[in-house]
Write a protein that holds these residues in place. Structure first.
Motif, PDB file in Angstrom:
ATOM      1  N   GLN A   6       0.843  -1.194   0.000  1.00  0.00           N
ATOM      2  CA  GLN A   6       0.000   0.000   0.000  1.00  0.00           C
ATOM      3  C   GLN A   6       0.880   1.246   0.000  1.00  0.00           C
ATOM      4  O   GLN A   6       1.814   1.356   0.785  1.00  0.00           O
ATOM      5  N   LEU A   7       0.540   2.157  -0.888  1.00  0.00           N
ATOM      6  CA  LEU A   7       1.213   3.455  -0.935  1.00  0.00           C
ATOM      7  C   LEU A   7       0.104   4.502  -0.990  1.00  0.00           C
ATOM      8  O   LEU A   7      -0.279   4.983  -2.051  1.00  0.00           O
ATOM      9  N   THR A   8      -0.427   4.793   0.198  1.00  0.00           N
ATOM     10  CA  THR A   8      -1.535   5.742   0.312  1.00  0.00           C
ATOM     11  C   THR A   8      -1.101   6.878   1.226  1.00  0.00           C
ATOM     12  O   THR A   8       0.016   6.885   1.743  1.00  0.00           O
ATOM     13  N   ILE A   9      -2.006   7.783   1.443  1.00  0.00           N
ATOM     14  CA  ILE A   9      -1.712   8.931   2.293  1.00  0.00           C
ATOM     15  C   ILE A   9      -1.208   8.497   3.668  1.00  0.00           C
ATOM     16  O   ILE A   9      -0.435   9.199   4.306  1.00  0.00           O
ATOM     17  N   PHE A  10      -1.605   7.308   4.102  1.00  0.00           N
ATOM     18  CA  PHE A  10      -1.204   6.819   5.418  1.00  0.00           C
ATOM     19  C   PHE A  10       0.239   6.309   5.445  1.00  0.00           C
ATOM     20  O   PHE A  10       0.874   6.287   6.489  1.00  0.00           O
ATOM     21  N   GLU A  11       0.781   5.890   4.302  1.00  0.00           N
ATOM     22  CA  GLU A  11       2.136   5.349   4.234  1.00  0.00           C
ATOM     23  C   GLU A  11       3.149   6.329   3.647  1.00  0.00           C
ATOM     24  O   GLU A  11       4.351   6.096   3.719  1.00  0.00           O
ATOM     25  N   VAL A  12       2.672   7.425   3.070  1.00  0.00           N
ATOM     26  CA  VAL A  12       3.555   8.340   2.338  1.00  0.00           C
ATOM     27  C   VAL A  12       4.696   8.879   3.202  1.00  0.00           C
ATOM     28  O   VAL A  12       5.840   8.920   2.758  1.00  0.00           O
ATOM     29  N   LEU A  36       2.568  -3.969  -5.286  1.00  0.00           N
ATOM     30  CA  LEU A  36       1.619  -2.887  -5.018  1.00  0.00           C
ATOM     31  C   LEU A  36       0.172  -3.357  -5.196  1.00  0.00           C
ATOM     32  O   LEU A  36      -0.197  -3.875  -6.246  1.00  0.00           O
ATOM     33  N   LYS A  37      -0.621  -3.179  -4.152  1.00  0.00           N
ATOM     34  CA  LYS A  37      -2.026  -3.585  -4.200  1.00  0.00           C
ATOM     35  C   LYS A  37      -2.981  -2.399  -4.018  1.00  0.00           C
ATOM     36  O   LYS A  37      -4.155  -2.485  -4.336  1.00  0.00           O
ATOM     37  N   LYS A  38      -2.462  -1.292  -3.487  1.00  0.00           N
ATOM     38  CA  LYS A  38      -3.304  -0.115  -3.261  1.00  0.00           C
ATOM     39  C   LYS A  38      -2.434   1.132  -3.360  1.00  0.00           C
ATOM     40  O   LYS A  38      -1.376   1.204  -2.734  1.00  0.00           O
ATOM     41  N   ILE A  39      -2.892   2.098  -4.144  1.00  0.00           N
ATOM     42  CA  ILE A  39      -2.200   3.373  -4.258  1.00  0.00           C
ATOM     43  C   ILE A  39      -3.247   4.456  -4.474  1.00  0.00           C
ATOM     44  O   ILE A  39      -4.266   4.223  -5.130  1.00  0.00           O
ATOM     45  N   ASP A  40      -3.032   5.600  -3.870  1.00  0.00           N
ATOM     46  CA  ASP A  40      -3.944   6.720  -4.064  1.00  0.00           C
ATOM     47  C   ASP A  40      -3.179   7.892  -4.666  1.00  0.00           C
ATOM     48  O   ASP A  40      -2.002   7.766  -5.026  1.00  0.00           O
ATOM     49  N   VAL A  44       0.901   8.446  -5.778  1.00  0.00           N
ATOM     50  CA  VAL A  44       1.352   8.828  -7.125  1.00  0.00           C
ATOM     51  C   VAL A  44       2.144  10.135  -7.058  1.00  0.00           C
ATOM     52  O   VAL A  44       3.190  10.277  -7.694  1.00  0.00           O
ATOM     53  N   GLN A  45       1.674  11.083  -6.274  1.00  0.00           N
ATOM     54  CA  GLN A  45       2.383  12.354  -6.116  1.00  0.00           C
ATOM     55  C   GLN A  45       3.765  12.144  -5.505  1.00  0.00           C
ATOM     56  O   GLN A  45       4.735  12.791  -5.910  1.00  0.00           O
ATOM     57  N   LEU A  46       3.873  11.243  -4.539  1.00  0.00           N
ATOM     58  CA  LEU A  46       5.177  10.945  -3.950  1.00  0.00           C
ATOM     59  C   LEU A  46       6.122  10.388  -5.009  1.00  0.00           C
ATOM     60  O   LEU A  46       7.273  10.815  -5.097  1.00  0.00           O
ATOM     61  N   LEU A  47       5.645   9.446  -5.810  1.00  0.00           N
ATOM     62  CA  LEU A  47       6.494   8.881  -6.866  1.00  0.00           C
ATOM     63  C   LEU A  47       6.931   9.955  -7.854  1.00  0.00           C
ATOM     64  O   LEU A  47       8.085   9.966  -8.290  1.00  0.00           O
ATOM     65  N   PHE A  48       6.024  10.871  -8.194  1.00  0.00           N
ATOM     66  CA  PHE A  48       6.384  11.959  -9.100  1.00  0.00           C
ATOM     67  C   PHE A  48       7.436  12.876  -8.466  1.00  0.00           C
ATOM     68  O   PHE A  48       8.399  13.283  -9.127  1.00  0.00           O
ATOM     69  N   SER A  49       7.292  13.179  -7.196  1.00  0.00           N
ATOM     70  CA  SER A  49       8.271  14.028  -6.495  1.00  0.00           C
ATOM     71  C   SER A  49       9.643  13.358  -6.458  1.00  0.00           C
ATOM     72  O   SER A  49      10.667  14.013  -6.640  1.00  0.00           O
ATOM     73  N   VAL A  50       9.651  12.056  -6.215  1.00  0.00           N
ATOM     74  CA  VAL A  50      10.908  11.312  -6.214  1.00  0.00           C
ATOM     75  C   VAL A  50      11.550  11.369  -7.601  1.00  0.00           C
ATOM     76  O   VAL A  50      12.745  11.613  -7.733  1.00  0.00           O
ATOM     77  N   LEU A  70      -1.043   0.750 -10.559  1.00  0.00           N
ATOM     78  CA  LEU A  70      -0.269   1.989 -10.691  1.00  0.00           C
ATOM     79  C   LEU A  70      -0.547   2.644 -12.025  1.00  0.00           C
ATOM     80  O   LEU A  70      -0.772   3.857 -12.100  1.00  0.00           O
ATOM     81  N   VAL A  71      -0.550   1.864 -13.088  1.00  0.00           N
ATOM     82  CA  VAL A  71      -0.806   2.420 -14.421  1.00  0.00           C
ATOM     83  C   VAL A  71      -2.191   3.058 -14.473  1.00  0.00           C
ATOM     84  O   VAL A  71      -2.334   4.193 -14.942  1.00  0.00           O
ATOM     85  N   SER A  72      -3.198   2.358 -13.992  1.00  0.00           N
ATOM     86  CA  SER A  72      -4.556   2.909 -14.082  1.00  0.00           C
ATOM     87  C   SER A  72      -4.728   4.155 -13.223  1.00  0.00           C
ATOM     88  O   SER A  72      -5.355   5.130 -13.643  1.00  0.00           O
ATOM     89  N   ASN A  73      -4.163   4.152 -12.024  1.00  0.00           N
ATOM     90  CA  ASN A  73      -4.273   5.345 -11.168  1.00  0.00           C
ATOM     91  C   ASN A  73      -3.474   6.510 -11.735  1.00  0.00           C
ATOM     92  O   ASN A  73      -3.943   7.652 -11.704  1.00  0.00           O
ATOM     93  N   ALA A  74      -2.289   6.241 -12.235  1.00  0.00           N
ATOM     94  CA  ALA A  74      -1.488   7.308 -12.832  1.00  0.00           C
ATOM     95  C   ALA A  74      -2.186   7.853 -14.081  1.00  0.00           C
ATOM     96  O   ALA A  74      -2.188   9.063 -14.319  1.00  0.00           O
ATOM     97  N   ARG A  75      -2.771   6.975 -14.870  1.00  0.00           N
ATOM     98  CA  ARG A  75      -3.506   7.408 -16.067  1.00  0.00           C
ATOM     99  C   ARG A  75      -4.691   8.288 -15.658  1.00  0.00           C
ATOM    100  O   ARG A  75      -4.935   9.334 -16.252  1.00  0.00           O
ATOM    101  N   TRP A  76      -5.433   7.860 -14.646  1.00  0.00           N
ATOM    102  CA  TRP A  76      -6.593   8.613 -14.177  1.00  0.00           C
ATOM    103  C   TRP A  76      -6.184  10.024 -13.731  1.00  0.00           C
ATOM    104  O   TRP A  76      -6.918  10.983 -13.927  1.00  0.00           O
ATOM    105  N   LEU A  77      -4.990  10.138 -13.144  1.00  0.00           N
ATOM    106  CA  LEU A  77      -4.489  11.438 -12.680  1.00  0.00           C
ATOM    107  C   LEU A  77      -3.733  12.198 -13.765  1.00  0.00           C
ATOM    108  O   LEU A  77      -3.254  13.303 -13.529  1.00  0.00           O
TER     109      LEU A  77
END
Length: 87
Positions: A6-12, A36-40, A44-50, A70-77
């Protein structure tokens, strides 16, 4: 570096600290996204910042494994191209 399930606001915050440690060691990070099973949007913003921080040092992210999530969430954003995620 293997991303957690999980890479969500709680793990960032915890993941950010690990990314900083890894970026201090190398300008290229291999990120295995296969677990990766859950990302919000915060994840995605953390990965972009990195990615941006690495590119400023002349490096980049090297994606390992695949994650349709990851692909679907990044595409959605609208971040697939910015993250250069292989599809």
């Amino acid at each position: 570096m293997v991303l957690p399930e999980q890479l969500t606001i709680f793990e960032v915050a915890d993941c950010k600290a690990e990314f900083i440690t890894q970026m201090n060691r190398s300008s290229v990070l291999e990120l295995d996204v296969s677990a990766l099973k859950k990302i919000d949007s915060a994840g995605v913003q953390l990965l972009f910042s990195v990615k941006q921080a690495l590119q400023e040092k002349g490096g980049d992210i090297c994606w390992v494994g695949t994650s349709e999530l990851l692909v679907s969430n990044a595409r959605w954003l609208g971040m697939c191209d910015a993250l250069n995620i292989p599809r």
